[in-house]
Design a protein around this motif. Sequence first.
Motif, PDB file in Angstrom:
ATOM      1  N   GLY A 152      47.002  33.927  27.327  1.00  0.00           N
ATOM      2  CA  GLY A 152      48.202  33.959  28.156  1.00  0.00           C
ATOM      3  C   GLY A 152      48.882  32.605  28.187  1.00  0.00           C
ATOM      4  O   GLY A 152      48.217  31.566  28.222  1.00  0.00           O
ATOM      5  N   VAL A 153      50.224  32.606  28.183  1.00  0.00           N
ATOM      6  CA  VAL A 153      50.978  31.356  28.288  1.00  0.00           C
ATOM      7  C   VAL A 153      50.622  30.678  29.622  1.00  0.00           C
ATOM      8  O   VAL A 153      50.663  31.320  30.674  1.00  0.00           O
ATOM      9  N   PHE A 154      50.257  29.425  29.557  1.00  0.00           N
ATOM     10  CA  PHE A 154      49.811  28.627  30.712  1.00  0.00           C
ATOM     11  C   PHE A 154      48.664  29.279  31.490  1.00  0.00           C
ATOM     12  O   PHE A 154      48.583  29.155  32.709  1.00  0.00           O
ATOM     13  N   SER A 155      47.772  29.937  30.788  1.00  0.00           N
ATOM     14  CA  SER A 155      46.620  30.521  31.476  1.00  0.00           C
ATOM     15  C   SER A 155      45.673  29.447  31.979  1.00  0.00           C
ATOM     16  O   SER A 155      44.821  29.692  32.824  1.00  0.00           O
ATOM     17  N   SER A 156      45.822  28.218  31.461  1.00  0.00           N
ATOM     18  CA  SER A 156      44.970  27.139  31.962  1.00  0.00           C
ATOM     19  C   SER A 156      45.403  26.753  33.375  1.00  0.00           C
ATOM     20  O   SER A 156      44.672  26.061  34.078  1.00  0.00           O
ATOM     21  N   VAL A 188      45.220  23.051  27.323  1.00  0.00           N
ATOM     22  CA  VAL A 188      46.658  23.268  27.146  1.00  0.00           C
ATOM     23  C   VAL A 188      47.064  23.035  25.685  1.00  0.00           C
ATOM     24  O   VAL A 188      46.594  22.105  25.046  1.00  0.00           O
ATOM     25  N   GLY A 189      47.933  23.877  25.178  1.00  0.00           N
ATOM     26  CA  GLY A 189      48.307  23.876  23.755  1.00  0.00           C
ATOM     27  C   GLY A 189      48.042  25.280  23.237  1.00  0.00           C
ATOM     28  O   GLY A 189      46.927  25.585  22.815  1.00  0.00           O
ATOM     29  N   LEU A 190      49.054  26.150  23.339  1.00  0.00           N
ATOM     30  CA  LEU A 190      48.823  27.575  23.126  1.00  0.00           C
ATOM     31  C   LEU A 190      48.233  27.901  21.758  1.00  0.00           C
ATOM     32  O   LEU A 190      47.251  28.644  21.662  1.00  0.00           O
ATOM     33  N   ILE A 191      48.820  27.355  20.697  1.00  0.00           N
ATOM     34  CA  ILE A 191      48.387  27.732  19.349  1.00  0.00           C
ATOM     35  C   ILE A 191      46.929  27.324  19.123  1.00  0.00           C
ATOM     36  O   ILE A 191      46.101  28.114  18.657  1.00  0.00           O
ATOM     37  N   ARG A 193      44.621  26.694  21.375  1.00  0.00           N
ATOM     38  CA  ARG A 193      43.717  27.449  22.245  1.00  0.00           C
ATOM     39  C   ARG A 193      43.555  28.880  21.727  1.00  0.00           C
ATOM     40  O   ARG A 193      42.463  29.435  21.739  1.00  0.00           O
ATOM     41  N   ARG A 304      43.173  24.893  13.112  1.00  0.00           N
ATOM     42  CA  ARG A 304      43.378  23.872  14.141  1.00  0.00           C
ATOM     43  C   ARG A 304      43.062  24.441  15.525  1.00  0.00           C
ATOM     44  O   ARG A 304      43.606  25.460  15.928  1.00  0.00           O
TER      45      ARG A 304
ATOM     46  N   TYR B  28      54.037  19.385  15.317  1.00  0.00           N
ATOM     47  CA  TYR B  28      53.273  20.546  14.852  1.00  0.00           C
ATOM     48  C   TYR B  28      53.912  21.874  15.233  1.00  0.00           C
ATOM     49  O   TYR B  28      54.141  22.727  14.386  1.00  0.00           O
ATOM     50  N   ILE B  29      54.234  22.048  16.515  1.00  0.00           N
ATOM     51  CA  ILE B  29      54.764  23.348  16.940  1.00  0.00           C
ATOM     52  C   ILE B  29      56.175  23.568  16.368  1.00  0.00           C
ATOM     53  O   ILE B  29      56.515  24.674  15.933  1.00  0.00           O
ATOM     54  N   VAL B  71      54.336  22.739  23.940  1.00  0.00           N
ATOM     55  CA  VAL B  71      53.143  23.130  23.186  1.00  0.00           C
ATOM     56  C   VAL B  71      52.496  24.383  23.768  1.00  0.00           C
ATOM     57  O   VAL B  71      51.630  24.985  23.145  1.00  0.00           O
ATOM     58  N   GLU B  72      52.911  24.776  24.992  1.00  0.00           N
ATOM     59  CA  GLU B  72      52.306  25.946  25.621  1.00  0.00           C
ATOM     60  C   GLU B  72      53.275  27.135  25.619  1.00  0.00           C
ATOM     61  O   GLU B  72      52.899  28.252  25.348  1.00  0.00           O
ATOM     62  N   LYS B  73      54.527  26.841  25.942  1.00  0.00           N
ATOM     63  CA  LYS B  73      55.530  27.917  26.002  1.00  0.00           C
ATOM     64  C   LYS B  73      56.663  27.552  25.064  1.00  0.00           C
ATOM     65  O   LYS B  73      57.521  26.766  25.410  1.00  0.00           O
ATOM     66  N   PHE B  74      56.640  28.102  23.864  1.00  0.00           N
ATOM     67  CA  PHE B  74      57.696  27.783  22.904  1.00  0.00           C
ATOM     68  C   PHE B  74      58.678  28.954  22.836  1.00  0.00           C
ATOM     69  O   PHE B  74      58.409  30.027  23.372  1.00  0.00           O
TER      70      PHE B  74
END
Lengths: 516, 367
Positions: A152-156, A188-191, A193, A304, B28-29, B71-74
């Motif tokens: 989930g986006v910002f699940s952290s 944090v860092g969606l891709i 994680r 990554r 990166y993103i 980096v979390e919500k693109f």
Amino acid sequence: MYRIGIDVGGTNTDAIILDENHHLIHAVKSPTSLDIKTGIETSLRNLLKESNIDKTQITHAMLGTTQCTNAIVERKKLAQVGVIRLGYPATASVAPYTSWPEDMVQKLSGKYALVHGGYEYDGQVLGEVDKAEITALLEEWGSSVESIAVIGVFSSIKNDQELQIRDLIHQVYGPEFPVSCSSLIGSVGLIERENATILNAALCKVIETTTQGFVQALEEEGITDAAVFLCQNDGTLMSIDYAKQFPILTIACGPTNSIRGASYLAKIKDTMVLDVGGTTSDIGVLQDGFPRESSVAVEVGDIRTNFRMPDIISVGLGGGSIVRSENGKITVGPDSVGYKIGQEALVFGGHTLTTTDIAVRLGLADVGDKSLVAHLDEDFAKKVQSEIAAIIEQAIDKMKTSSGDVELVLVGGGSVVIPDTIRGVSHMIKPENGGVANAIGACIAQISGQYEQIYIYSTEPREDSLRDAQEKAVKQAVLAGADPATVELVEVEETPLAYHPGNATRLRVKVVGNMK
Amino acid sequence: MRYLDQAAVENIAVGAAFLGTGGGGDSYIGKLMALSAIEKFGPVKLFSVDEIQDEDFFIPAAMMGAPSVLVEKFPKGDEFVKVFQKLANYLGKEQIAGTFPMEAGGVNSMIPIVVAAQLGLPLIDCDGMGRAFPELQMVTFNLDGIPATPMAITDEKGNIGIFETIDNKWTERLARVATVEMGASALVSLYPATGAQIKQSGVHHIVTLSEQIGAIITSKNRDAGDKLQELLKLVSGYELFQGKIVDVIRETKGGFNLGQMHLEGIEAFKGGEMKVHFQNENLIAEKNGQVVAMTPDLICLVDYETLSPVTTESLKYGKRVRVVGLPAHEKWRTEKGVQTVGPRYFGYDYDYVAIEELVKKAVAENV
């Protein structure tokens, strides 16, 4: 009362027994087998036979293993994973599996769905979960997936949506179906994680066989009452049930065990450790007895990720590193004769000049036949040694956080090739039994719990935030098998976030306790 | 005209991060977004400034907000489709002829490529900085009196705002507030310009330059020294220092990442020391106590071995770097340019002196 520790390395599977006072009773080494399992069985059998202890007195058995790492690197025994990302329409510009190696995507089936959900950076709802959407998706996937990763986006910051999806999956596919929630795995860092969560989901079958195999091997040797644990890469242990949920946390537990074992043998809790093998050397840093974590994205099998990993530098220098001299320029490694050192090194009658030959020539080591290296020029040997020192000096310098000299604990089978004086090192400690530091590290490990979240201090004061994070970390530790009465706070990291209003801070806490 | 494919995007991302002088965010993103867009919609057309018509109309595309949110919500990816239509309607233009980047930097070099792919528009080989800067008025178009507004701001949810402000400082104020409400990360489009304005006020050739820089940095199996020489020749730059980071002092103030780093000389620079002051971007470099480069000239840190660009967020003790200085675009070296982005604007008590002079002086005095 005894504890058994087993560490599966690239070359050897080591097994040791400690008594209740952590004294080393016995240690064995046997070659790591291709299937890993046979090597573990052999080591265990030899250990018990040679030590002849009372098996009923064995209370704990710990395993540090590379099976999960191998499965990812070799792309074997991986599960078919379904990926559910909560956040649509946000994040649709980069789909799951973007920039993954193609063969890996094929292996995991590449199935994914972007669904509604997710949070904003400050915990406000980005999108609500649509139950009908999830149920329809699960029906469509049916039996084509063996494991599901939920991100989930910002699940952290807030993970209740991820947990809600997990419950939905259990309702549809049954309570045993493996579900990996990203908030419990990465930061944090969606891709990054998401990648770590997908890998974790893909390892559900490997960890099942690994844990079953270990329990079975113990039972076959008559060890039935011991509590069984797996090693994590932060130097702590997890119960079998916990390991089944978080198999990815076993990755890189080997180097961690080595440096932790080294510090234990040297009786120092804050130090740098150099573990010299046959082909490479690992350098790690211990802070209050635990390995420092890497602060940058880490690649696992070309993917990554950002789950916690020990901060380790590997350099191509070991006991079997090949020494060359061309036009007066001396090079050492990074290639090595590896496990063939017993045939190929000069001192063993071979034809390849290795770092071990140099050590023997200079009288630092006494292995093989030293007359076979007597012809080597002493000045040349000394020059090779300063080259070795330079490689190590640079690696140590990269691991330092300040310019002062450090203390260095030296372990590992190849450690004889390291000169006594290294620039930047105040003094060097070479503990006894350094050769099985890894298995000792496995044996002495404790249980930890960790929690990370962005807190807004203006609405949730610092003290309350700290308490909340600590409670959640303790919960994790107890779930992993810690005795709640012994759990204590060992690490607090606060990172103020630029641009965020309201004094937003990323807070990370870690607790450690003794085994139940 | 030529096409930008995935290989070109990889190089542009690296080269733009180099020109980002430590700021501009992690590429990166942004890179993944651009690669995904090209995979889906095909390669993007790149037009040189000479190939566009004076009377045609162009709108840039950029990302504004916190890199830690991005980096979390693109983005969803197609946000700009509607925005470009709205802005065109608002401006009374029937057609948008292309898009271009606002700054060189890890993220904002990539966003216009995503937009160009998505809308099937050409990308124009120019930007408004030739490097990265932190505020909306620090744009070469502003120096020539071109207003930042009407500007559009949008998010992945579909909200769109159009601002028309009395000056470019107000643009910064209002856009900042809207960005926070949209979730601390938003897509913006400002300084809409005609072909003639782009020709007069833009920093030309920047996409191609980024790509060339990236190609040198990422080229395999070459000696770092040789690569560096080729790079310096390309950008008319100087290698100011080779050193190891021995200290980084940071503070966050008003949403910016301020601080200074200390380098201890290594290899050819052994025995020397350097201090680099940064505010998101690297702004002042002092070698052995003497200033050798200052904003708006570019101060770029690269990894000692790989020459990969080093962002200010990733500075840490022990990292071995090379410090490269290069002259800023001539527009920044005018009186108004120096007023807008010179040392005094950022609070450093120096009169701007061009890097060519400073290096010459340092060599003459054997600093």
